[in-house]
Design a protein around this motif. Structure first.
Motif, mmCIF file in Angstrom:
data_model
loop_
_atom_site.group_PDB
_atom_site.id
_atom_site.type_symbol
_atom_site.label_atom_id
_atom_site.label_comp_id
_atom_site.label_asym_id
_atom_site.label_seq_id
_atom_site.Cartn_x
_atom_site.Cartn_y
_atom_site.Cartn_z
ATOM 1 N N GLY A 231 -1.861 -16.229 6.122
ATOM 2 C CA GLY A 231 -3.022 -15.510 5.620
ATOM 3 C C GLY A 231 -3.868 -16.330 4.682
ATOM 4 N N ASP A 232 -4.859 -15.668 4.122
ATOM 5 C CA ASP A 232 -5.833 -16.309 3.245
ATOM 6 C C ASP A 232 -5.683 -15.763 1.829
ATOM 7 N N ILE A 233 -6.470 -16.347 0.927
ATOM 8 C CA ILE A 233 -6.511 -15.870 -0.447
ATOM 9 C C ILE A 233 -7.013 -14.424 -0.461
ATOM 10 N N ALA A 234 -6.346 -13.583 -1.236
ATOM 11 C CA ALA A 234 -6.701 -12.164 -1.315
ATOM 12 C C ALA A 234 -6.768 -11.751 -2.777
ATOM 13 N N PRO A 235 -7.877 -12.018 -3.462
ATOM 14 C CA PRO A 235 -7.978 -11.699 -4.890
ATOM 15 C C PRO A 235 -8.108 -10.196 -5.129
ATOM 16 N N THR A 269 -1.704 -11.867 4.489
ATOM 17 C CA THR A 269 -2.683 -11.436 3.487
ATOM 18 C C THR A 269 -4.074 -11.848 3.928
ATOM 19 N N GLY A 270 -5.072 -11.136 3.449
ATOM 20 C CA GLY A 270 -6.450 -11.450 3.781
ATOM 21 C C GLY A 270 -7.402 -10.522 3.058
ATOM 22 N N VAL A 271 -8.681 -10.642 3.406
ATOM 23 C CA VAL A 271 -9.732 -9.822 2.809
ATOM 24 C C VAL A 271 -10.447 -9.081 3.929
ATOM 25 N N ARG A 272 -10.624 -7.770 3.746
ATOM 26 C CA ARG A 272 -11.302 -6.938 4.724
ATOM 27 C C ARG A 272 -12.373 -6.140 4.000
ATOM 28 N N ARG A 273 -13.621 -6.459 4.273
ATOM 29 C CA ARG A 273 -14.750 -5.826 3.584
ATOM 30 C C ARG A 273 -14.604 -6.002 2.074
ATOM 31 N N GLU A 274 -14.394 -4.916 1.345
ATOM 32 C CA GLU A 274 -14.284 -5.022 -0.112
ATOM 33 C C GLU A 274 -12.859 -4.782 -0.587
ATOM 34 N N THR A 275 -11.883 -5.077 0.263
ATOM 35 C CA THR A 275 -10.492 -4.850 -0.092
ATOM 36 C C THR A 275 -9.663 -6.096 0.170
ATOM 37 N N ALA A 276 -8.622 -6.261 -0.665
ATOM 38 C CA ALA A 276 -7.600 -7.269 -0.427
ATOM 39 C C ALA A 276 -6.477 -6.605 0.345
ATOM 40 N N VAL A 277 -6.025 -7.238 1.430
ATOM 41 C CA VAL A 277 -5.113 -6.604 2.371
ATOM 42 C C VAL A 277 -3.793 -7.364 2.412
ATOM 43 N N LEU A 278 -2.705 -6.612 2.334
ATOM 44 C CA LEU A 278 -1.352 -7.146 2.515
ATOM 45 C C LEU A 278 -0.714 -6.383 3.669
ATOM 46 N N THR A 279 -0.237 -7.138 4.690
ATOM 47 C CA THR A 279 0.389 -6.523 5.851
ATOM 48 C C THR A 279 1.801 -7.080 6.007
ATOM 49 N N VAL A 280 2.765 -6.175 6.112
ATOM 50 C CA VAL A 280 4.159 -6.554 6.355
ATOM 51 C C VAL A 280 4.584 -5.870 7.648
ATOM 52 N N PRO A 337 4.505 -0.633 18.954
ATOM 53 C CA PRO A 337 4.900 -0.214 20.309
ATOM 54 C C PRO A 337 6.210 -0.855 20.763
ATOM 55 N N ALA A 338 6.447 -2.103 20.341
ATOM 56 C CA ALA A 338 7.666 -2.807 20.754
ATOM 57 C C ALA A 338 8.853 -2.491 19.863
ATOM 58 N N GLY A 339 8.660 -1.667 18.856
ATOM 59 C CA GLY A 339 9.721 -1.339 17.914
ATOM 60 C C GLY A 339 9.458 -1.939 16.555
ATOM 61 N N GLY A 340 9.910 -1.273 15.535
ATOM 62 C CA GLY A 340 9.654 -1.744 14.183
ATOM 63 C C GLY A 340 8.469 -1.027 13.562
ATOM 64 N N LEU A 341 7.934 -1.630 12.509
ATOM 65 C CA LEU A 341 6.915 -0.956 11.707
ATOM 66 C C LEU A 341 5.895 -1.962 11.192
ATOM 67 N N ARG A 342 4.640 -1.498 11.103
ATOM 68 C CA ARG A 342 3.584 -2.298 10.480
ATOM 69 C C ARG A 342 3.067 -1.509 9.277
ATOM 70 N N ILE A 343 3.188 -2.107 8.083
ATOM 71 C CA ILE A 343 2.748 -1.465 6.845
ATOM 72 C C ILE A 343 1.596 -2.270 6.261
ATOM 73 N N THR A 344 0.493 -1.593 5.966
ATOM 74 C CA THR A 344 -0.698 -2.249 5.427
ATOM 75 C C THR A 344 -1.053 -1.640 4.083
ATOM 76 N N VAL A 345 -1.248 -2.507 3.096
ATOM 77 C CA VAL A 345 -1.676 -2.095 1.763
ATOM 78 C C VAL A 345 -3.064 -2.678 1.520
ATOM 79 N N GLU A 346 -4.018 -1.822 1.206
ATOM 80 C CA GLU A 346 -5.380 -2.260 0.895
ATOM 81 C C GLU A 346 -5.685 -1.915 -0.553
ATOM 82 N N LEU A 347 -6.059 -2.950 -1.321
ATOM 83 C CA LEU A 347 -6.385 -2.788 -2.733
ATOM 84 C C LEU A 347 -7.827 -3.224 -2.970
ATOM 85 N N PRO A 348 -8.490 -2.682 -3.979
ATOM 86 C CA PRO A 348 -9.857 -3.123 -4.275
ATOM 87 C C PRO A 348 -9.885 -4.617 -4.564
#
Length: 362
Positions: A231-235, A269-280, A337-348
């Motif tokens: 991922g990228d910097i996510a301030p 990690t990354g930036v989406r619009r005006e949010t910092a995103v963490l995906t596990v 779909p293949a099993g497991g879980l995707r969790i996304t946290v979006e912070l300002p």
């Protein structure tokens, strides 16, 4: 708060209506009088004669306006304040402990009905919060009682059998006590987070993710799970310690709930619009949307863990949810779909030009 009794709003509105009506009557009669003076100057010659009959009539009109204003004002004020009385009664009912009562104000939308609808919404949220807290207290009591009951049983068995292996007893008691301590610490963390008693700092979620992954890498190797970060910097802004706890809980949960062999955990990690995103994201068993919707509730453990030595407290994702909420973020759980879980946290996202801070586990 104790207050001195005062006049009712209905009484004040009645006086206001009557006073306004009297003032309007006086102004109208004065306008008629001035109009006659200017239009008919000769009317001044017979003014005294007319005033003898006009004066009593004016007085009678003003008395009528006063009585009419008081009566009409009392009725109008009562009709206008009737919705407020319903709201007051609902407030007293809620203060007495009944949160299931709703006003359900009829009619079209106006200020009173907007207030009633807002009050109903507040009652619904408060009722749900109280019910959640009651479930949480009951579950916490059960979770804390379980290790204590097991410890008591082990001690009773050891007392009844003097030849029992004390080393095995100590090991089992140590394991049970460790779980009880972990659960207590998790409960204390939830309490502190809910109070929002932390200082916000500028930090980079990518650095937090790297620190959490580095800390849990030995655990992933132990269970044969590949741990990948990208991922990228996510301030963003927040508590470095709490956001590290959030990330650590997510990665730990992804490792524990995984395939028995050749499992994988992806941290991005990354930036989406005006949010910092963490995906596990992790591999694992197939999960239904209904089950996923309950995973952030306290003491919900989902499917059985493959690694029994990581029983957990059942508060991992509940802590993640609380930390995300107190940081004004959003938490999204989606089954893969293949099993497991995707969790996304979006912070300002943090404002530009503000340097991120390296996270610290201290």
């Amino acid at each position: 708060m104790d207050r001195q009794p005062g006049r009712s709003v209905r009484f004040k509105l009645t006086l206001s209506y009557a006073g306004f009506l009297m003032l309007a009557g006086v102004l109208l009669l004065t306008a008629v009088y001035v109009f006659l003076l200017r239009t008919y100057p000769s009317w001044m010659l017979i003014r005294q004669v007319l005033l003898r009959g006009f004066g009593p009539a004016v007085a009678a009109v003003l008395v009528f306006l006063l009585l009419f204003g008081l009566l009409g004002g009392w009725i109008l004020a009562g009709r206008m304040l009737a919705p407020l009385d319903r709201i007051t009664q609902a407030t007293r009912t809620a203060a007495a402990g009944s949160l299931s009562h709703r006003i359900r104000m009829p009619g079209r939308r106006d200020e009173f009905r907007e207030l009633a609808d807002s009050f109903d919404m507040m009652l619904a949220q408060l009722e749900a919060h109280v019910a959640e807290q009651q479930r949480f207290a009951a579950n916490a009591s059960h979770e804390l009682r379980t290790p204590l009951a097991i410890s008591k049983t082990l001690i009773d068995v050891a007392r009844a059998d003097p030849n029992h292996d004390s080393g095995e007893l100590v090991d089992r008691l140590h394991t049970i006590n460790t779980r009880a301590v972990d659960l207590t610490e998790a409960l204390l963390l939830l309490s502190r987070v809910n109070q929002r008693s932390f200082t916000r700092e500028h930090l980079d979620l990518s650095l937090v993710a790297e620190e959490a992954a580095e800390t849990l890498h030995p655990l992933a190797e132990k269970h044969g799970v590949a741990l990948e970060t990208s991922g990228d910097i996510a301030p963003t802004t927040g508590s470095p310690a709490l956001l590290l706890q959030l990330t650590t809980n997510l990665v730990h949960n992804a490792i524990v709930h995984n395939l028995a062999q050749r499992g994988t955990v992806w941290v991005h990690t990354g930036v989406r619009r005006e949010t910092a995103v963490l995906t596990v994201e992790n591999t694992g068993e197939q999960l239904t949307p209904q089950l996923v919707a309950t995973l952030t509730e306290p003491f919900q453990r989902g499917t059985e863990r493959i690694h029994t030595d990581q029983a957990g407290s059942g508060l991992g994702l509940a802590i993640v949810k609380t930390i995300t909420k107190t940081h004004d973020g959003t938490l999204t759980l989606i089954p893969r779909p293949a099993g497991g879980l995707r969790i996304t946290v979006e912070l300002p996202a943090a404002s530009e030009g503000e340097p991120p801070r390296l996270s610290s586990s201290g």
